[in-house]
Design an enzyme around this catalytic site. Sequence first.
Site, PDB file in Angstrom:
ATOM      1  N   ARG A  17       0.862  -1.179   0.000  1.00  0.00           N
ATOM      2  CA  ARG A  17       0.000   0.000   0.000  1.00  0.00           C
ATOM      3  C   ARG A  17       0.899   1.229   0.000  1.00  0.00           C
ATOM      4  O   ARG A  17       2.025   1.192   0.506  1.00  0.00           O
ATOM      5  CB  ARG A  17      -0.911   0.029   1.232  1.00  0.00           C
ATOM      6  CG  ARG A  17      -2.044  -0.989   1.202  1.00  0.00           C
ATOM      7  CD  ARG A  17      -3.056  -0.674   0.121  1.00  0.00           C
ATOM      8  NE  ARG A  17      -4.235  -1.534   0.173  1.00  0.00           N
ATOM      9  CZ  ARG A  17      -4.373  -2.672  -0.451  1.00  0.00           C
ATOM     10  NH1 ARG A  17      -3.346  -3.136  -1.175  1.00  0.00           N
ATOM     11  NH2 ARG A  17      -5.482  -3.375  -0.374  1.00  0.00           N
ATOM     12  N   HIS A  71      -2.197   0.956  -9.341  1.00  0.00           N
ATOM     13  CA  HIS A  71      -2.770   0.026  -8.365  1.00  0.00           C
ATOM     14  C   HIS A  71      -3.593  -1.061  -9.074  1.00  0.00           C
ATOM     15  O   HIS A  71      -4.801  -1.209  -8.840  1.00  0.00           O
ATOM     16  CB  HIS A  71      -3.634   0.755  -7.333  1.00  0.00           C
ATOM     17  CG  HIS A  71      -3.797  -0.028  -6.058  1.00  0.00           C
ATOM     18  ND1 HIS A  71      -4.048   0.575  -4.840  1.00  0.00           N
ATOM     19  CD2 HIS A  71      -3.746  -1.357  -5.805  1.00  0.00           C
ATOM     20  CE1 HIS A  71      -4.156  -0.353  -3.903  1.00  0.00           C
ATOM     21  NE2 HIS A  71      -3.981  -1.532  -4.468  1.00  0.00           N
ATOM     22  N   GLU A 119      -4.273   8.122  -3.968  1.00  0.00           N
ATOM     23  CA  GLU A 119      -4.698   7.449  -5.198  1.00  0.00           C
ATOM     24  C   GLU A 119      -6.072   7.942  -5.629  1.00  0.00           C
ATOM     25  O   GLU A 119      -6.988   8.001  -4.799  1.00  0.00           O
ATOM     26  CB  GLU A 119      -4.720   5.935  -4.981  1.00  0.00           C
ATOM     27  CG  GLU A 119      -3.343   5.364  -4.698  1.00  0.00           C
ATOM     28  CD  GLU A 119      -3.331   3.841  -4.562  1.00  0.00           C
ATOM     29  OE1 GLU A 119      -4.425   3.221  -4.553  1.00  0.00           O
ATOM     30  OE2 GLU A 119      -2.228   3.273  -4.464  1.00  0.00           O
TER      31      GLU A 119
END
Length: 329
Positions: free
Chosen positions: A236, A284, A265
Amino acid sequence: MRKVIAYERVEKPVLEDLQKKHDVRFFKNIDPKTDPEFLKHLHQAEGIIGLDLPVDHELLENAPNLKIVSNVSVGYNNFDLEQLDKRNIMATNTPGILTDTVADTVFGILIATARRIPELDHFVKDGQWDQNIESEHFGIDVHHKTLGIIGMGRIGQAIAKRAHFGFDMDIVYHSRTRKPDVEETYHATYASLDELLTQSDFVCLITPLTPETEGMIGKREFELMKKSGIFINGSRGKTIVEQDLIDALTNGEIAAAGVDVFEKEPTDPDNPLLKMKNTVTLPHVGSSTHETELKMSELAATNLEKGLNGEKPPNLIDPEVWKQLHKGS
């Protein structure tokens, strides 16, 4: 029919099946704290299924009928587990299904960074390949190098498998507990975090985001790495200090980095990482294949259905909630 909220990424076949069984409202690209339609249905909802919805005290105060929240993800840092436990609301995730897919992505990033594949792809497409390439465009070998894996859960082990059997790499790992079976199968060596950082040619971070792991890799850790080292983040964004990574790359403290995750993000278009030739950046997408996303949605739906029907979901994050719900029964 039970009221269910579907949020963001629930695959279409799964969403359509849920809509046949329940009163489902699907929300995407909204602010869950202010959207009036979302808040209206939240007040009646017994179940929530989706991706990255912040389930915190504020949301739960507006969800008096909620019984279960089902993440379409193995991670669950979007859940305030203390608040969910306090209210005896079940929380579930989708482990296992995405293991190989994420490991493929992480190893792909590692190879792409080492061999500078995205950079050289642009080099060719931009018409710059007009003579034999020189050493300034060379990458580095992956095979027979040392790979340090921080976090030896399911995904870490799948990465170790690829590295050991596919690329004859030496494996060094660091995790909360030693894994004797991993050490035997992949000839892996357990090490302290500092030892791993100083020994490894590639450092791969694949831990979940928890209060203990937030910001665990920063300036000090990047300085411990080899100047020729490559850092890969498949966990992460907030498990590292992103500015410290930028500084380490800018100052030549490490050679390159590949990241699938960012502190914010979607990341800002002016993020310096996006302008660097020695970085590989993905949005991601570790688990984002059609096959895996569908399986994750299906498992999340199974978790949801079980919980709504008074059965124990197969992927309950905190089993104590189930015990509390059935105390004395």
